[in-house]
Design a protein around this motif. Structure first.
Motif, short mmCIF file in Angstrom:
data_model
loop_
_atom_site.label_atom_id
_atom_site.label_comp_id
_atom_site.label_asym_id
_atom_site.label_seq_id
_atom_site.Cartn_x
_atom_site.Cartn_y
_atom_site.Cartn_z
N GLY A 1 0.82 -1.20 0.00
CA GLY A 1 0.00 0.00 0.00
C GLY A 1 0.85 1.26 0.00
N LEU A 2 0.64 2.11 -0.97
CA LEU A 2 1.42 3.35 -1.05
C LEU A 2 1.17 4.21 0.18
N LEU A 3 -0.09 4.39 0.55
CA LEU A 3 -0.42 5.15 1.75
C LEU A 3 -0.37 4.28 3.00
N LEU A 4 -0.90 3.07 2.88
CA LEU A 4 -0.99 2.18 4.04
C LEU A 4 0.37 1.93 4.68
N SER A 5 1.40 1.74 3.85
CA SER A 5 2.74 1.46 4.39
C SER A 5 3.64 2.69 4.41
N GLU A 6 3.04 3.84 4.08
CA GLU A 6 3.77 5.12 4.11
C GLU A 6 5.08 5.01 3.30
N SER A 7 4.92 4.61 2.03
CA SER A 7 6.08 4.30 1.19
C SER A 7 6.44 5.38 0.18
N GLU A 8 5.86 6.55 0.27
CA GLU A 8 6.12 7.57 -0.75
C GLU A 8 7.60 7.91 -0.87
N HIS B 1 8.93 2.92 -13.94
CA HIS B 1 7.50 3.18 -13.76
C HIS B 1 7.15 3.26 -12.28
N VAL B 2 6.19 4.10 -11.98
CA VAL B 2 5.65 4.21 -10.63
C VAL B 2 4.46 3.27 -10.51
N GLY B 3 4.49 2.43 -9.50
CA GLY B 3 3.39 1.49 -9.28
C GLY B 3 2.40 2.00 -8.25
N GLY B 4 1.31 1.28 -8.14
CA GLY B 4 0.30 1.58 -7.14
C GLY B 4 -0.52 0.33 -6.88
N LEU B 5 -1.39 0.40 -5.88
CA LEU B 5 -2.18 -0.77 -5.51
C LEU B 5 -3.54 -0.34 -4.94
N PRO C 1 -6.34 1.69 -4.69
CA PRO C 1 -6.37 2.92 -3.91
C PRO C 1 -7.51 3.02 -2.89
N THR C 2 -8.61 2.34 -3.16
CA THR C 2 -9.73 2.36 -2.22
C THR C 2 -9.65 1.22 -1.22
N LEU C 3 -9.52 0.00 -1.72
CA LEU C 3 -9.53 -1.18 -0.87
C LEU C 3 -8.35 -1.23 0.08
N VAL C 4 -7.14 -0.96 -0.44
CA VAL C 4 -5.93 -1.08 0.38
C VAL C 4 -5.55 0.25 1.03
N ASP C 5 -5.45 1.29 0.22
CA ASP C 5 -5.02 2.58 0.77
C ASP C 5 -6.12 3.33 1.49
N GLN D 1 -3.51 10.56 -6.53
CA GLN D 1 -2.80 11.83 -6.67
C GLN D 1 -1.32 11.67 -6.32
N THR D 2 -1.04 10.92 -5.26
CA THR D 2 0.35 10.71 -4.84
C THR D 2 1.13 9.95 -5.90
N MET D 3 0.53 8.90 -6.43
CA MET D 3 1.19 8.09 -7.47
C MET D 3 1.47 8.93 -8.71
N VAL D 4 0.49 9.69 -9.14
CA VAL D 4 0.67 10.52 -10.34
C VAL D 4 1.72 11.59 -10.10
N GLN D 5 1.74 12.19 -8.92
CA GLN D 5 2.72 13.23 -8.63
C GLN D 5 4.15 12.69 -8.66
N ILE D 6 4.34 11.49 -8.12
CA ILE D 6 5.67 10.88 -8.16
C ILE D 6 6.09 10.66 -9.62
N ALA D 7 5.15 10.20 -10.44
CA ALA D 7 5.46 9.97 -11.85
C ALA D 7 5.82 11.26 -12.56
N VAL D 8 5.08 12.31 -12.31
CA VAL D 8 5.36 13.60 -12.94
C VAL D 8 6.72 14.12 -12.49
N ASP D 9 6.98 14.06 -11.19
CA ASP D 9 8.26 14.55 -10.66
C ASP D 9 9.44 13.74 -11.17
N SER D 10 9.21 12.47 -11.47
CA SER D 10 10.28 11.57 -11.91
C SER D 10 10.35 11.44 -13.42
N ASN D 11 9.43 12.10 -14.11
CA ASN D 11 9.34 11.97 -15.57
C ASN D 11 9.28 10.50 -15.97
N ALA D 12 8.36 9.79 -15.33
CA ALA D 12 8.26 8.34 -15.50
C ALA D 12 6.84 7.94 -15.85
#
Length: 470
Positions: free
Chosen positions: A229-236, A249-253, A255-259, A267-278
């Motif tokens: 979980g990106l949010l659940l495990s505080e992995s940003e 690539h930036v992954g995710g899992l 967002p409703t069920l787990v996070d 939003q967090t996943m997309v922002q990481i991708a934009v910032d990383s040009n990935a």
């Protein structure tokens, strides 16, 4: 065997193919078929290589000849229907990983080059496994079944112990798995890799070592995957570090069920991708309305962030709940934004609308996903088998359907287009190819022949080629 330069149909080939058909049926993909066409056009058992003397094979940067290669050349029609596939035999010159010449048998070729005889085997484009987990497999060790669980949170908890247990052999196991998928014809792989507080970035580091060791034999992408979980495990912060270390690539899992917060997770996943040009490749297992909401919101964010053509939704099981008209509407939107779908061809109560996605020009990619890991015990690593399963699931039995279905395994490439014109290979194409004992793509999808030899950018990555002494 036909005279030089003359075309012939699969039906004229069938007398030869029938001689290997029995062996194919018995041995299947894992059998050591060892049957090749001799100079008289007969299939004979190949001599076993001398284990004391390593066989010569193409290396990185070599220029060499690949002789007597079978290429598809067109379709045959009866009463307006496609009933067979024609093929021709050609000689290929390969220069530094690229097909540099395609020669009729009557044309001269450089005898000073190393020459390898394909003996009439069919040439197919290299396969692409676009969703697999190389970093956390039990493969390469003793048999071990998947973890029994009640829900996704149970296995996330179990992984916190298992990942540390597997870490000391993560590189070795990843290399064994790379060898497995390469043996089935994969020359390109997109691997998801755990990034979480349990292992930090260590799985990524071990996976990168394994891929570096096999860089001549397979190309790759890596998805930094917050499995817990990106949010659940505080992995940003860990995800951002993974992108700096070379993840593509930036992954995710879920967002409703787990996070537990669809908007913040996406939003967090997309922002990481934009910032990383990935790019982005999210695991979306959520079904029904919850999953559809995530797909629609990710589509919005893709457009807002300018990530068109850089987003993949893996699994996307919720699409199976759509009506036919809804599926067409959704597919049109995904196609307009260049959002791809990565699927394992799940077989269950609800069927993924892959034919509709293809009709609307959505890029549908296949992957083997779990190969003997905590999540599943069933994967075998064969992307062509996934196409075979799709053909069975969607009722693709006709010659042209099977022929075009190959595109699911090759990143959209087929030797013949829908009109039967040869579009692959062409001079200048990358020499990442698979040689199989079959008459055409349709037969390869239907019968799953042994992969006799696999070349990645001109380098032999699996199997054997018959070397002709100068």
């Amino acid at each position: 065997m036909e005279k030089q330069g003359k075309e012939f149909s699969r039906r004229r080939f069938i007398s030869q193919a029938s001689k290997i058909g029995g062996a194919s049926a018995v041995l299947g993909v894992s059998g050591a078929m060892g049957l090749f066409m001799d100079g008289s056009g007969e299939y004979v058992e190949a001599k076993k290589p001398d284990k004391e003397k390593p066989q010569k094979s193409p290396k990185k940067g070599d220029t060499f000849m690949l002789l007597n290669v079978r290429l598809e050349s067109g379709y045959e029609y009866e009463n307006g229907y496609i009933v067979a596939t024609r093929s021709v035999i050609r000689n290929l010159e390969i220069t530094k990983g690229t097909i540099s010449k395609i020669l009729d048998l009557k044309e001269s070729y450089r005898k000073d080059l190393d020459c390898y005889d394909a003996k009439g085997l069919l040439l197919l484009p290299g396969f692409k496994d676009m969703h697999i987990h190389l970093d956390k497999t039990f493969y390469g060790g003793p048999w071990r079944g998947a973890v029994r669980r009640k829900n996704i949170f149970d296995i996330i908890e179990a992984e916190k112990t298992l990942l540390l247990e597997l870490l000391p052999t993560a590189q070795e196991r990843a290399e064994k798995l790379i060898e497995l998928i390469a043996g089935f014809g994969s020359t390109y792989v997109r691997s998801h890799c755990n990034v979480d507080p349990t292992v930090g970035l260590r799985n990524l580091e071990e996976l990168q070592k394994a891929l570096a060791n096999y860089s001549d034999k397979i190309s790759h992408e890596i998805v930094a995957f917050p499995q817990h979980g990106l949010l659940l495990s505080e992995s940003e912060s860990l995800m951002r570090e993974a992108m700096k270390l070379g993840a593509t690539h930036v992954g995710g899992l879920d967002p409703t069920l787990v996070d537990g917060n669809m908007e913040k997770s996406l939003q967090t996943m997309v922002q990481i991708a934009v910032d990383s040009n990935a790019g982005i490749d999210i695991h979306l297992h959520e079904g029904g309305e919850t999953g559809i909401k995530s797909v629609n919101r990710l589509a919005d964010l893709t457009e807002e962030a300018g990530l068109q053509g850089k987003v993949t939704i893996s699994h996307a099981f919720s699409l199976a709940s759509l009506s036919e008209s809804q599926a067409h509407e959704m597919a049109s939107r995904l196609a307009s934004l260049g959002i791809s779908i990565a699927s394992t061809i799940p077989i269950g109560k609800n069927t993924m609308p892959i034919p509709i996605l293809q009709q609307r020009n959505v890029n549908v990619m296949l992957g083997n996903d779990s190969i003997m890991d905590p999540w599943s015990s069933l994967g075998i690593g064969d992307t062509l088998e996934k196409v075979h399963l799709a053909a069975g699931l969607y009722g693709w039995s006709y010659e042209e359907q099977l022929s075009q279905a190959l595109s699911l395994a090759t990143g959209g490439i087929t030797p013949l287009n829908k009109e039967g014109k040869q579009v692959w290979p062409k001079v200048g194409d990358e020499a990442s190819v698979v040689l199989v004992p079959a008459s055409c793509s349709a037969e390869a999808v239907a019968r799953l022949p042994k992969r006799a030899a696999v070349l990645h950018k001109g380098v032999l990555s699996s199997g054997e080629l018959s070397y002709k002494k100068k």
